[in-house]
Design a protein around this motif. Structure first.
Motif, short mmCIF file in Angstrom:
data_model
loop_
_atom_site.label_atom_id
_atom_site.label_comp_id
_atom_site.label_asym_id
_atom_site.label_seq_id
_atom_site.Cartn_x
_atom_site.Cartn_y
_atom_site.Cartn_z
N MET A 54 -2.43 -0.56 3.97
CA MET A 54 -3.10 -0.83 2.69
C MET A 54 -3.88 -2.16 2.47
N LEU A 55 -3.25 -3.15 2.92
CA LEU A 55 -3.84 -4.57 2.86
C LEU A 55 -5.08 -4.35 3.64
N LYS A 56 -5.21 -3.73 5.03
CA LYS A 56 -6.21 -3.66 5.83
C LYS A 56 -7.16 -3.31 5.21
N ASP A 57 -7.45 -2.37 4.53
CA ASP A 57 -8.61 -1.68 3.69
C ASP A 57 -8.99 -2.48 2.55
N ASP A 58 -7.77 -2.62 1.65
CA ASP A 58 -7.89 -2.98 0.40
C ASP A 58 -6.82 -4.44 0.29
N PRO A 59 -7.38 -5.85 0.45
CA PRO A 59 -6.45 -6.97 0.40
C PRO A 59 -5.88 -7.15 -0.91
N THR A 60 -6.50 -6.40 -1.92
CA THR A 60 -5.95 -6.84 -3.29
C THR A 60 -4.92 -5.46 -3.68
N SER A 61 -4.41 -4.70 -2.92
CA SER A 61 -3.61 -3.69 -3.12
C SER A 61 -2.13 -4.30 -3.61
N ARG A 62 -1.62 -3.79 -4.67
CA ARG A 62 -0.38 -4.08 -4.95
C ARG A 62 0.70 -2.96 -4.44
N VAL A 63 1.76 -3.33 -3.74
CA VAL A 63 2.53 -2.27 -3.10
C VAL A 63 3.98 -2.86 -3.14
N ALA A 64 4.63 -1.72 -3.47
CA ALA A 64 6.31 -1.85 -3.53
C ALA A 64 6.85 -0.62 -3.02
N ILE A 65 7.12 -0.62 -1.55
CA ILE A 65 7.43 0.62 -0.93
C ILE A 65 8.86 0.40 -0.43
N GLU A 66 9.62 1.50 -0.76
CA GLU A 66 11.05 1.58 -0.12
C GLU A 66 11.11 2.83 0.92
N CYS A 67 11.75 2.70 1.71
CA CYS A 67 12.03 3.78 2.70
C CYS A 67 13.76 4.42 2.87
N LEU A 68 13.91 5.47 3.03
CA LEU A 68 15.37 5.87 3.39
C LEU A 68 15.12 6.87 4.58
N THR A 69 16.16 6.50 5.53
CA THR A 69 16.29 7.55 6.69
C THR A 69 17.57 8.03 6.98
N THR A 70 17.81 9.30 7.53
CA THR A 70 18.74 9.94 7.89
C THR A 70 18.46 10.78 8.91
N THR A 71 19.26 11.74 9.37
CA THR A 71 19.10 12.54 10.36
C THR A 71 17.93 13.53 9.99
N GLY A 72 16.71 13.20 10.98
CA GLY A 72 15.62 14.19 11.02
C GLY A 72 14.95 13.95 9.93
#
Length: 379
Positions: free
Chosen positions: A28-46
């Motif tokens: 997101m910052l690459k194309d729009d340096p003004t992006s406001r981002v708060a991203i969380e991820c979760l991973t489990t099997t598959g």
């Protein structure tokens, strides 16, 4: 005194999530340096699930970024319980709160405020060339070595997951020797414990810790006897669950805020980088052997509530003078931090494994103000 710190490889479930979160932020910052981002991820099997809040003027194919990140890490085999080609990628992303934007956005009559309240710490000490505590530096170098040997094909039976832990003996406050090393490495099923132990000791531990080892150093390699089932198949992962690995290995205090997936308007991230920048320059200038800096903020307010410097009695000039120099010469307002440290560039995926500090490639690791501090301190 004995002190222990740990690290994890880029294939650890929590680190998978940190890297996916920061890869999305970078896109997101690459194309729009003004992006406001708060991203969380979760991973489990598959599966990888992505959730959070975003305000941006660009489009990012989130699933494509996640799959590319998994491939880069090394999750390309269904036997690992997660592979970049066939895993599910679920997304639940919405716009960031306009209430927060009111306090954070700058205007002609208002400077940019902090993205949230909070307290952040930065630390530095002179016991390693990186001006970092020895235990966490060695722990990171061990996990980096595991990944290096796996990726270059030197050890074909290493798998992506892994952990390290280093216990250092201190005498009179100085590191003297490594007392114990713990390494757990994810591996193929047809490898014996004897081969795993000898390979890890000879190709990982000794090259990294050699000068600190002695005849009494204890080695613990895959202490359960097997680590065949690893990665998200063995443990679920979450963004932001390795904050001590990310910082100083427990050697310094932590404000509690995680870094990955957050754009630099969030002071959890940018102010922690600024605090490290201040502390490192203070130590590099010889003003103290050890330095911890605390910054704290109110949401929507630019000026920090406090800037506190603690040198633990190692300061060469009065701490009050060091604090004055810190406020005078270093950025502490969010917009100033972002500008000084050039934080709107897409550099964050690199930070998401093997620590955010002690690596010269990052702007907050510069010691460009050390000479100025030394001169003004009269040293």
């Amino acid at each position: 005194m004995l002190f222990t710190s740990e690290s994890v490889t880029e294939g650890h479930p929590d680190k998978i999530c940190d890297q996916c979160s920061d890869a999305i932020l970078d896109a997101m910052l690459k194309d729009d340096p003004t992006s406001r981002v708060a991203i969380e991820c979760l991973t489990t099997t598959g599966m990888v699930m992505v959730a959070g809040e975003v305000t941006t003027n660009t489009y990012v194919d989130v699933a494509k970024v996640v799959r590319a990140t998994l491939k880069e890490i090394g999750y390309t085999n269904p036997e690992y319980g997660l592979d970049c080609f066939d895993c599910a990628v679920l997304t639940s992303i919405h716009e960031q709160s306009k209430d927060i934007a009111i306090g954070v956005d700058s205007s002609e009559v208002k400077e940019q405020g902090a993205g949230d309240q909070g307290l952040m710490f930065g630390f530095a000490c002179n016991e390693t060339p990186e001006l970092m505590p020895l235990p966490i530096i060695l722990a990171h170098k061990l996990t980096m070595k595991l990944s290096e040997l796996r990726k270059d094909g030197s050890v074909k039976w290493f798998r992506p997951d892994g952990k390290s832990q280093v216990t250092v003996e201190y005498v009179d406050g100085k590191p003297k020797r490594v007392d114990a090393v713990v390494v757990s490495v994810h591996h193929d099923p047809d490898v014996t414990n004897e081969v795993i132990r000898s390979t890890v000791i000879d190709k990982v531990i000794k090259p990294v810790c050699g000068e600190w080892l002695d005849s009494n150093t204890r080695f613990f390699v895959n202490a359960t006897g097997a680590f065949i089932v690893g990665g998200p198949e063995a443990d679920s992962g979450l963004t932001g669950r390795k904050i001590i690995v990310d910082t100083y290995g427990g050697y310094a205090r932590h404000g509690g805020g995680a870094f990955s997936g957050k754009d630099p308007s969030k002071v959890d991230r940018s102010a922690a980088y600024a605090a490290r920048y201040i502390a490192k320059n203070i130590v590099a200038a010889g003003l103290a052997d050890k330095c911890e800096v605390q910054l704290s903020y109110s949401i929507g307010v630019a000026q920090p509530i406090n800037v506190t410097v603690d040198c633990f009695g190692t300061n060469k000039i009065p701490e009050e003078k060091i604090s004055e120099l810190a406020v005078k010469h270093f950025p502490v307002k969010p917009a100033d931090i972002i500008k000084q440290l050039d934080l709107l560039k897409p550099v964050y995926q690199k930070t998401a494994s093997y620590g955010h500090f002690g690596r010269s490639e990052f702007s907050w690791e510069k010691t460009d103000k050390a000479d100025l501090l030394k001169k003004e301190a009269g040293l």
